[in-house]
Enzyme design. Structure first.
Site, PDB file in Angstrom:
ATOM      1  N   TYR A   1       9.795  -3.886   2.690  1.00 22.69           N
ATOM      2  CA  TYR A   1      10.288  -3.196   1.496  1.00 22.69           C
ATOM      3  C   TYR A   1       9.585  -1.860   1.375  1.00 22.69           C
ATOM      4  O   TYR A   1       8.365  -1.781   1.519  1.00 22.69           O
ATOM      5  CB  TYR A   1      10.007  -4.046   0.255  1.00 22.69           C
ATOM      6  CG  TYR A   1      10.412  -3.383  -1.050  1.00 22.69           C
ATOM      7  CD1 TYR A   1      11.748  -3.146  -1.347  1.00 22.69           C
ATOM      8  CD2 TYR A   1       9.450  -3.017  -1.992  1.00 22.69           C
ATOM      9  CE1 TYR A   1      12.119  -2.555  -2.547  1.00 22.69           C
ATOM     10  CE2 TYR A   1       9.819  -2.426  -3.198  1.00 22.69           C
ATOM     11  CZ  TYR A   1      11.150  -2.196  -3.473  1.00 22.69           C
ATOM     12  OH  TYR A   1      11.506  -1.608  -4.660  1.00 22.69           O
TER      13      TYR A   1
ATOM     14  N   ASP B   1       3.920   2.509   5.881  1.00 24.36           N
ATOM     15  CA  ASP B   1       4.011   2.345   4.439  1.00 24.36           C
ATOM     16  C   ASP B   1       2.834   1.476   4.018  1.00 24.36           C
ATOM     17  O   ASP B   1       2.865   0.254   4.169  1.00 24.36           O
ATOM     18  CB  ASP B   1       5.347   1.696   4.067  1.00 24.36           C
ATOM     19  CG  ASP B   1       5.468   1.460   2.565  1.00 24.36           C
ATOM     20  OD1 ASP B   1       4.459   1.629   1.850  1.00 24.36           O
ATOM     21  OD2 ASP B   1       6.574   1.091   2.121  1.00 24.36           O
TER      22      ASP B   1
ATOM     23  N   LYS C   1       0.375   2.315  -5.651  1.00 20.39           N
ATOM     24  CA  LYS C   1      -0.310   1.184  -6.284  1.00 20.39           C
ATOM     25  C   LYS C   1      -1.788   1.464  -6.595  1.00 20.39           C
ATOM     26  O   LYS C   1      -2.078   2.103  -7.588  1.00 20.39           O
ATOM     27  CB  LYS C   1      -0.087  -0.073  -5.456  1.00 20.39           C
ATOM     28  CG  LYS C   1       1.423  -0.401  -5.405  1.00 20.39           C
ATOM     29  CD  LYS C   1       1.831  -1.774  -4.981  1.00 20.39           C
ATOM     30  CE  LYS C   1       3.308  -1.960  -5.298  1.00 20.39           C
ATOM     31  NZ  LYS C   1       4.149  -2.351  -4.194  1.00 20.39           N
TER      32      LYS C   1
HETATM   33  C1  LIG Z   1       5.566  -1.529  -4.100  1.00 22.63           C
HETATM   34  C2  LIG Z   1       5.928  -0.975  -2.785  1.00 22.63           C
HETATM   35  C3  LIG Z   1       6.719   0.179  -2.668  1.00 22.63           C
HETATM   36  C4  LIG Z   1       7.374   0.841  -3.841  1.00 22.63           C
HETATM   37  O1  LIG Z   1       6.459   1.380  -4.747  1.00 22.63           O
HETATM   38  P1  LIG Z   1       6.972   1.691  -6.246  1.00 22.63           P
HETATM   39  O2  LIG Z   1       5.785   2.330  -6.878  1.00 22.63           O
HETATM   40  O3  LIG Z   1       7.355   0.377  -6.827  1.00 22.63           O
HETATM   41  O4  LIG Z   1       8.130   2.605  -6.124  1.00 22.63           O
HETATM   42  C5  LIG Z   1       6.925   0.703  -1.413  1.00 22.63           C
HETATM   43  N1  LIG Z   1       6.402   0.128  -0.327  1.00 22.63           N
HETATM   44  C6  LIG Z   1       5.638  -0.983  -0.390  1.00 22.63           C
HETATM   45  C7  LIG Z   1       5.058  -1.564   0.860  1.00 22.63           C
HETATM   46  C8  LIG Z   1       5.391  -1.582  -1.622  1.00 22.63           C
HETATM   47  O5  LIG Z   1       4.675  -2.704  -1.679  1.00 22.63           O
END
Ligand SMILES: *Cc1c(COP(=O)(O)O)cnc(C)c1O
Length: 427
Positions: free
Chosen positions: A143, A238, A266
């Protein structure tokens, strides 16, 4: 009488789609309504009806020091006293950029944004602008936020609701996304062969943590690095989830792999809405106003968010948070394995540092297909069993649990007793 949470949810349903501002919060498929939070401190949260829970969601990752850490609150208060947003450079942005580049050496230059989604979206545009190519490889179950082109086989939120692809994403956009099974390097090589000189980048979670939690096979990341270099494509990690959590320098430090670009989020915001993306200077310099790739943000580099993030990251380093998290994680794992062994239950338990996941399947979990073998009915009753006993795990099988430096060994042992009680019903 209906609980306050239940009254609030009824009102929310009238004015907010699904009653929530992000889908996993809706507790769908779990036979429960969501509860509303009144306050949070350390490892604990309290709902508006006064129920107390030990929390293993931690705002989905940001709360690595636990909730409302004093250093973060102090930084926010002190900074807010001088104004909350300027839209003009402020010194904290430079401090943040310097800290990120020091801790994550593959990042030579960095831009701040407001969410993880913005970070990955900007990485894609930059990779396409830099390479002059259109296609992207992603992996099933990874994701990367709700970016159009990445909402293909995208993990938790989509999985939980049984709709892997979103309406509203034109087929033409998705056509530029090649989605492959994680851990399958042959599929990656084939994709490069079949799409010569047209793949701009591979994007992945180096440790996939949005379809449960599973791990890259030995040398998988290294092979991806080699394929990207060989084929003139960029490697994008990511690390919105793993950054500053699995190690000070993220999963790339753990595995010793240098991506070209990294997305962060985060933890970096200390609980405020923040993301960042960065990498090789020659690539980052393609960004406007230096280069032709446009990217901007009214609130990007917001002083409150920078202050909160800096305070959290510095405190993590000061207390050697990663060592504390490993100790807590090891205890959590030891307890979980002992429980599964004693109850003679064959479920798969995964952990790395302070991240963990229990799959209700006896078979190895190495990708999305194997993660989906977990039994949703068992998960739902396990989740409710824990919640009823004051332990809050993520309300979806396809999420990862998080420990914080505020979880004491006593909290972990109390949780273990609750887990044991909740699993006992399957014996
Ligand atoms: C949470 C998450 C996102 C998205 O971040 P948001 O601040 O919710 O837009 C993207 N990549 C990973 C791996 C995530 O865990």
């Amino acid at each position: 009488m209906a609980s306050l949470s239940s009254q609030l949810f009824a009102n929310a349903l009238k004015r907010i789609p699904g009653g929530v501002n992000s889908p996993v919060r809706a507790f769908r498929g779990l036979g429960r309504e969501p509860f509303f939070i009144d306050r949070a401190e350390g490892a604990r949260i309290w709902d508006v009806d006064g129920n107390e829970y030990i929390d293993y969601v931690g705002s989905w990752g940001p709360a690595i020091l636990g909730h409302a850490p004093k250093v973060v609150l102090d930084a926010i208060r002190e900074t807010a006293g001088r104004g909350v947003s300027f839209g003009i450079p402020n010194p904290l942005e430079v401090e943040m950029a310097e800290l990120i580049c020091r801790w994550v050496p593959s990042i030579e230059k960095v831009r701040m944004v407001n969410s993880g989604t913005e970070a990955t979206m900007s990485c894609l545009r930059l990779a396409r602008g830099f390479t002059g190519r259109g296609k992207i490889i992603k992996f099933e179950g990874c994701y990367h936020g709700h970016v159009d082109a990445l909402l293909v086989q995208a993990g938790s939120g989509a999985l939980t609701h049984g709709r892997p692809d979103s309406a509203g994403v034109p087929a033409d956009f998705a056509a530029l996304t090649i989605s492959l099974p994680f851990n399958d390097i042959e599929a990656v090589r084939a994709a490069f062969r079949e799409n010569p000189k047209s793949i701009a980048a591979i994007i992945l979670e180096p440790i996939p943590a949005n379809a449960g939690l599973y791990f890259p096979r030995e040398n998988f990341l290294k092979a991806l690095r080699e394929e990207c270099t060989k084929n003139g494509a960029l490697l994008i990690f990511d690390e919105v989830m793993t950054g500053f959590r699995v190690a000070r320098g993220g999963a790339q430090e753990m595995f010793g792999i240098q991506p070209d670009l990294t997305a962060l989020g985060k933890i970096i915001g200390g609980g405020l809405p923040v993301g960042a993306f960065g990498g090789r200077a020659d690539i980052m310099d393609q960004l406007s106003p230096e280069g032709p790739v446009y990217q901007a943000g009214t609130l990007s580099g917001n002083p409150l968010a920078m202050a909160a993030g800096l305070a959290q990251l510095r405190e993590l380093e000061r207390i050697d948070g990663w060592k504390l998290l490993e100790t807590a994680g090891a205890r959590f794992e030891e307890n979980a394995r002992a429980t599964l062994h004693d109850l003679k239950q064959p479920w798969v338990f995964h952990r790395v540092g302070s991240m963990f996941c229990l799959f209700f399947t006896p078979d190895p979990v190495i990708d999305l297909a194997s993660a989906k073998r977990s039994d949703p009915a068992r998960f739902a009753s396990f989740f409710r069993g824990c919640l009823d006993r004051g332990v809050y795990f993520a309300p979806s099988q396809f999420e990862t649990g998080f420990l914080s430096t505020s979880h004491t060994l006593d909290d972990i042992d109390r949780t273990s007793a609750v887990v044991r009680e909740s699993l006992r019903m399957f014996s």
